[in-house]
Every structure is written in structure tokens, then in C-alpha cells.
Design a protein around this motif. Structure first.
Motif, PDB file in Angstrom:
ATOM      1  N   GLN A 289      15.470  -8.439  -3.423  1.00 39.89           N
ATOM      2  CA  GLN A 289      15.484  -7.950  -4.799  1.00 39.89           C
ATOM      3  C   GLN A 289      14.194  -8.313  -5.529  1.00 39.89           C
ATOM      4  N   GLU A 290      13.747  -9.546  -5.379  1.00 40.08           N
ATOM      5  CA  GLU A 290      12.519  -9.981  -6.045  1.00 40.08           C
ATOM      6  C   GLU A 290      11.304  -9.224  -5.525  1.00 40.08           C
ATOM      7  N   ASP A 291      11.260  -8.992  -4.221  1.00 42.84           N
ATOM      8  CA  ASP A 291      10.125  -8.262  -3.646  1.00 42.84           C
ATOM      9  C   ASP A 291      10.077  -6.824  -4.147  1.00 42.84           C
ATOM     10  N   LEU A 292      11.227  -6.183  -4.247  1.00 38.25           N
ATOM     11  CA  LEU A 292      11.259  -4.806  -4.742  1.00 38.25           C
ATOM     12  C   LEU A 292      10.824  -4.731  -6.201  1.00 38.25           C
ATOM     13  N   LEU A 293      11.259  -5.685  -7.002  1.00 33.30           N
ATOM     14  CA  LEU A 293      10.900  -5.675  -8.417  1.00 33.30           C
ATOM     15  C   LEU A 293       9.417  -5.950  -8.634  1.00 33.30           C
ATOM     16  N   ARG A 294       8.791  -6.651  -7.696  1.00 36.42           N
ATOM     17  CA  ARG A 294       7.362  -6.940  -7.831  1.00 36.42           C
ATOM     18  C   ARG A 294       6.481  -5.772  -7.409  1.00 36.42           C
ATOM     19  N   LEU A 295       7.045  -4.837  -6.667  1.00 39.00           N
ATOM     20  CA  LEU A 295       6.245  -3.707  -6.204  1.00 39.00           C
ATOM     21  C   LEU A 295       5.897  -2.781  -7.371  1.00 39.00           C
ATOM     22  N   PRO A 296       4.624  -2.463  -7.574  1.00 41.81           N
ATOM     23  CA  PRO A 296       4.278  -1.532  -8.663  1.00 41.81           C
ATOM     24  C   PRO A 296       4.748  -0.107  -8.394  1.00 41.81           C
ATOM     25  N   SER A 297       5.023   0.207  -7.127  1.00 50.26           N
ATOM     26  CA  SER A 297       5.452   1.565  -6.774  1.00 50.26           C
ATOM     27  C   SER A 297       6.964   1.737  -6.791  1.00 50.26           C
ATOM     28  N   PHE A 298       7.719   0.681  -7.091  1.00 53.48           N
ATOM     29  CA  PHE A 298       9.181   0.782  -7.136  1.00 53.48           C
ATOM     30  C   PHE A 298       9.628   0.977  -8.576  1.00 53.48           C
ATOM     31  N   PRO A 299      10.564   1.892  -8.847  1.00 51.01           N
ATOM     32  CA  PRO A 299      11.318   2.743  -7.915  1.00 51.01           C
ATOM     33  C   PRO A 299      10.716   4.127  -7.703  1.00 51.01           C
ATOM     34  N   ARG A 300       9.447   4.310  -8.083  1.00 55.06           N
ATOM     35  CA  ARG A 300       8.850   5.646  -8.027  1.00 55.06           C
ATOM     36  C   ARG A 300       8.844   6.217  -6.618  1.00 55.06           C
ATOM     37  N   THR A 301       8.376   5.442  -5.640  1.00 55.86           N
ATOM     38  CA  THR A 301       8.297   5.968  -4.279  1.00 55.86           C
ATOM     39  C   THR A 301       9.671   6.200  -3.660  1.00 55.86           C
ATOM     40  N   ALA A 302      10.684   5.491  -4.159  1.00 57.67           N
ATOM     41  CA  ALA A 302      12.027   5.656  -3.600  1.00 57.67           C
ATOM     42  C   ALA A 302      12.659   6.981  -4.002  1.00 57.67           C
ATOM     43  N   ILE A 303      12.271   7.525  -5.151  1.00 58.31           N
ATOM     44  CA  ILE A 303      12.867   8.782  -5.616  1.00 58.31           C
ATOM     45  C   ILE A 303      11.842   9.905  -5.694  1.00 58.31           C
ATOM     46  N   ASP A 304      10.665   9.675  -5.153  1.00 61.72           N
ATOM     47  CA  ASP A 304       9.643  10.716  -5.161  1.00 61.72           C
ATOM     48  C   ASP A 304      10.016  11.807  -4.165  1.00 61.72           C
ATOM     49  N   ALA A 305       9.853  13.060  -4.563  1.00 67.74           N
ATOM     50  CA  ALA A 305      10.180  14.197  -3.700  1.00 67.74           C
ATOM     51  C   ALA A 305       9.079  15.238  -3.813  1.00 67.74           C
ATOM     52  N   GLU A 306       8.637  15.739  -2.684  1.00 65.41           N
ATOM     53  CA  GLU A 306       7.549  16.721  -2.642  1.00 65.41           C
ATOM     54  C   GLU A 306       8.124  18.125  -2.482  1.00 65.41           C
ATOM     55  N   PHE A 307       8.834  18.589  -3.498  1.00 66.56           N
ATOM     56  CA  PHE A 307       9.443  19.916  -3.415  1.00 66.56           C
ATOM     57  C   PHE A 307       8.396  21.033  -3.432  1.00 66.56           C
ATOM     58  N   SER A 308       7.205  20.744  -3.926  1.00 66.70           N
ATOM     59  CA  SER A 308       6.159  21.765  -3.951  1.00 66.70           C
ATOM     60  C   SER A 308       5.669  22.127  -2.553  1.00 66.70           C
ATOM     61  N   LEU A 309       5.956  21.278  -1.565  1.00 69.75           N
ATOM     62  CA  LEU A 309       5.513  21.526  -0.195  1.00 69.75           C
ATOM     63  C   LEU A 309       6.612  22.105   0.686  1.00 69.75           C
ATOM     64  N   VAL A 310       7.783  22.358   0.113  1.00 70.83           N
ATOM     65  CA  VAL A 310       8.910  22.847   0.914  1.00 70.83           C
ATOM     66  C   VAL A 310       8.656  24.261   1.419  1.00 70.83           C
ATOM     67  N   ASN A 311       7.934  25.062   0.649  1.00 72.24           N
ATOM     68  CA  ASN A 311       7.662  26.444   1.052  1.00 72.24           C
ATOM     69  C   ASN A 311       6.517  26.561   2.046  1.00 72.24           C
ATOM     70  N   GLU A 312       5.864  25.463   2.355  1.00 71.64           N
ATOM     71  CA  GLU A 312       4.782  25.468   3.328  1.00 71.64           C
ATOM     72  C   GLU A 312       5.353  25.398   4.748  1.00 71.64           C
ATOM     73  N   PRO A 313       4.521  25.602   5.785  1.00 71.62           N
ATOM     74  CA  PRO A 313       4.994  25.395   7.160  1.00 71.62           C
ATOM     75  C   PRO A 313       5.546  23.978   7.333  1.00 71.62           C
ATOM     76  N   GLN A 314       6.606  23.849   8.092  1.00 74.18           N
ATOM     77  CA  GLN A 314       7.332  22.591   8.289  1.00 74.18           C
ATOM     78  C   GLN A 314       7.984  22.104   6.996  1.00 74.18           C
ATOM     79  N   GLY A 315       8.222  23.037   6.072  1.00 75.79           N
ATOM     80  CA  GLY A 315       8.853  22.655   4.813  1.00 75.79           C
ATOM     81  C   GLY A 315      10.295  22.220   4.988  1.00 75.79           C
ATOM     82  N   LYS A 316      11.030  22.897   5.889  1.00 76.50           N
ATOM     83  CA  LYS A 316      12.424  22.519   6.128  1.00 76.50           C
ATOM     84  C   LYS A 316      12.524  21.115   6.715  1.00 76.50           C
ATOM     85  N   GLU A 317      11.611  20.805   7.629  1.00 77.34           N
ATOM     86  CA  GLU A 317      11.616  19.467   8.219  1.00 77.34           C
ATOM     87  C   GLU A 317      11.323  18.402   7.170  1.00 77.34           C
ATOM     88  N   LEU A 318      10.378  18.709   6.282  1.00 80.61           N
ATOM     89  CA  LEU A 318      10.038  17.760   5.223  1.00 80.61           C
ATOM     90  C   LEU A 318      11.202  17.579   4.256  1.00 80.61           C
TER      91      LEU A 318
END
Length: 315
Positions: A81-110
Motif C-alpha cells: 500500500q505504501e509503495d503504491l501511494l508513493r508512485l507518482p503514476s498511481f492510480p493513473r497508469t492503473a486506469i489508463d486506456a488507449e482507446f484511440s488505438l483500438v481501430n488500428e491493426p492489432q486493436g482487438k488484441e490491445l
């Protein structure tokens, strides 16, 4: 591009995720000219690799937490818990989603990998919560973890595996932190659940999952849950206009009524959920008449419920 790691920096990239805050370290970025198609392809490969690495790390933490000896599990969870709270990227990277790349090749896999990523984060939160003492003195940091929880539901509400993991984690967390949720814990997750419940009326699996989850909450805490349900839905009932995407900004009275009806279970009026909901609205108005805002909201909620209930009687 980053000279050190040969990574492409674009609109969703943060330099501080790669370079730490040190005086002796400075970012080294080069401006590289390339075709847009080539750039999009490299960005997609980079995102796929980063997401795969993140999935591996989360799986490792889940396995480590599950196989930790009982005598050391609480200290391990506290350190996590302490390590997660110290991360500057938490919780951003945990809920980040690249929906703009879904229509590209390999979008379904992503897209599938991103769904798996969110499911694993919910599972990790469950393992962390259940490894903590039930009377843990939570503060504002609780919202950082629940942002991951709520964000996963908002991003992938139509995935059955995520709904299953979400509802199971929500129920287990409410049971484990029984005292916390009897006071105010439901107000951290109910607004998201209510909004998704209202926005996806055509998805019976999603609605049944949320109804089942709320039914377990009601069995667990009864009146405290109903009061927090009304407190969560009150601001959402005020905005019911449609947006350009076809989704409503708020929760309709019909959705609230359907959810209250579902609390009664399979047998008719088994738990008296609807009657209790109306009684609680009246009780709040009777015992706090000086609060115009609170009374107005509960009167509006009760009137909407009674209006729809009266229509149901004559159908």
C-alpha cells in the motif's frame, strides 16, 4: 523520441514516469520526423509492450500476496500500500486506456489486453484489502484505490469477466470493512455503479450483476445502505438530459425504481426493500426539516418512487 530508452513520447506520455526527480538526471528528448502511419504503428507496439509488462507485474504481486505466509501477510500488504501511494503514476497508469488505438491493426488484441489489465488490478485490490485488518483507519487514500476500482467498471462495463470480478470484490470488501461501509463506504462506489446501471439499460447481464451486488449490500447493512444509496443518487437525479453520445448524464427515476425493486429478491416483497426506502425518505424529512436541501432531495426521491410504484400497481 527518448534518447535513453528509444521510446516515443506522445500526448499520454509523462516524462516523469521514465526519469526520476533528481538533480543529476535530466530528460533527453530528440525530435524525429517520421510518417504518421509509422508513428502510430510504433506507438501501438510501445503501448502493447508496456501494457504487457504491467500485466506481468500485477500478476506477480497477486501471486506473491496469495502465497505470503499468514504471519507476514499484513506487513506485506502494508508495504504494498505504501509503495503504491508513493508512485507518482498511481492510480493513473492503473486506469489508463488507449482507446484511440483500438481501430488500428492489432486493436482487438490491445483492447483485450487492457481488459485483462483492469481485471487483474481489481483482483490485486481485493487481495490487498482482505489482507488488511478490518478496522484499518482509512483516510483520503482510500479514494485512490477505489478510483482504480470505479475506473475499471467505467472503461469496460460490458465485459462479463470484469463484472464478475468487480461484484465479487465489492461484496468481499464491504463484508471485510463492515464498520467502514456501514458509515460511508458505499458512497465511494455507488455513484459509479448507479451511473453505469443507468447508461447501459440494454445490457441485462450488467444490470443483473449490479442488482445482485446491491442486494447483497442491502442484506449486509439494510438501512445504512439505503441511506447511502439515496445520498449517492440524489445529485445524479438532478441531471437527466441526454448528451450527443446517447448516454444520460444522470440516473432516471425508473432506473432507481428498478434497482429498489431488485432488492426484494425473487420472492415478492421478501425484504420490504421498497417500503423501507420510502419510509427512510419520510424519516429524514421528519427528523431534519430545517435542512431544505436534504429534505427537498428526499421528498423528490420519494415522490418519484411512489409515482412509478403507483403505475406498476395498475399495469
Amino acid at each position: 523520441m527518448d534518447k535513453r530508452w528509444n521510446l516515443i513520447h506522445y500526448s499520454k506520455t509523462y516524462v516523469r514516469d521514465i526519469y526520476p526527480f533528481r538533480r543529476s538526471v535530466s530528460p533527453q528528448l530528440n525530435l524525429v520526423h517520421m510518417l504518421p502511419e509509422k508513428g502510430q504503428e510504433l506507438i501501438q507496439k510501445q503501448v502493447f509492450s508496456r501494457k504487457l509488462e504491467e500485466v506481468g507485474r500485477v500478476l506477480f504481486l497477486i501471486s506473491l500476496t496469495q502465497h505470503m505466509p499468514a504471519v507476514h501477510k499484513q506487513s506485506h500488504v502494508s508495504l504494498l500500500q505504501e509503495d503504491l501511494l508513493r508512485l507518482p503514476s498511481f492510480p493513473r497508469t492503473a486506469i489508463d486506456a488507449e482507446f484511440s488505438l483500438v481501430n488500428e491493426p492489432q486493436g482487438k488484441e490491445l483492447f483485450g489486453l487492457d481488459t485483462l489489465h483492469k481485471v487483474l488490478w481489481i483482483k490485486l485490490l481485493e487481495e490487498m484489502f482482505l489482507g488488511m485488518p478490518s478496522e484499518y483507519p482509512w483516510g483520503d487514500e482510500m479514494m485512490l484505490f477505489l478510483n482504480v476500482f470505479n475506473g475499471a467498471l467505467l472503461l469496460h462495463p460490458e465485459d462479463s469477466s470484469l463484472i464478475r470480478q468487480y461484484t465479487a470484490t465489492a461484496i468481499n470488501t464491504a463484508v471485510h470493512f463492515n464498520h467502514l461501509f456501514s458509515l460511508s463506504g458505499y458512497q465511494w462506489i455507488l455513484p459509479t455503479m448507479l451511473q453505469v446501471y443507468a447508461d447501459y439499460e440494454s445490457d441485462p447481464l450488467l444490470r443483473q450483476g449490479i442488482e445482485f451486488c446491491c442486494q447483497q449490500f442491502y442484506i449486509l447493512h439494510r438501512k445504512p445502505f439505503i441511506m447511502q444509496l439515496f445520498a449517492s443518487v440524489a445529485p445524479l437525479l438532478e441531471f437527466t438530459t441526454s448528451t450527443s453520445t446517447g448516454l444520460s448524464k444522470g440516473v432516471s427515476a425508473q432506473c432507481l425504481f428498478d434497482l429498489l425493486i431488485s432488492l426484494e429478491g425473487e420472492t415478492k416483497d421478501a425484504l420490504d426493500a421498497l417500503d423501507e426506502a420510502i419510509k427512510l425518505c419520510v424519516t429524514v424529512v421528519a427528523y431534519a426539516p430545517e435542512s431544505f436541501r436534504r429534505c427537498g432531495k428526499h421528498i423528490a426521491e420519494a415522490s418519484r418512487i411512489l409515482h412509478i410504484f403507483s403505475r406498476q400497481l395498475f399495469v
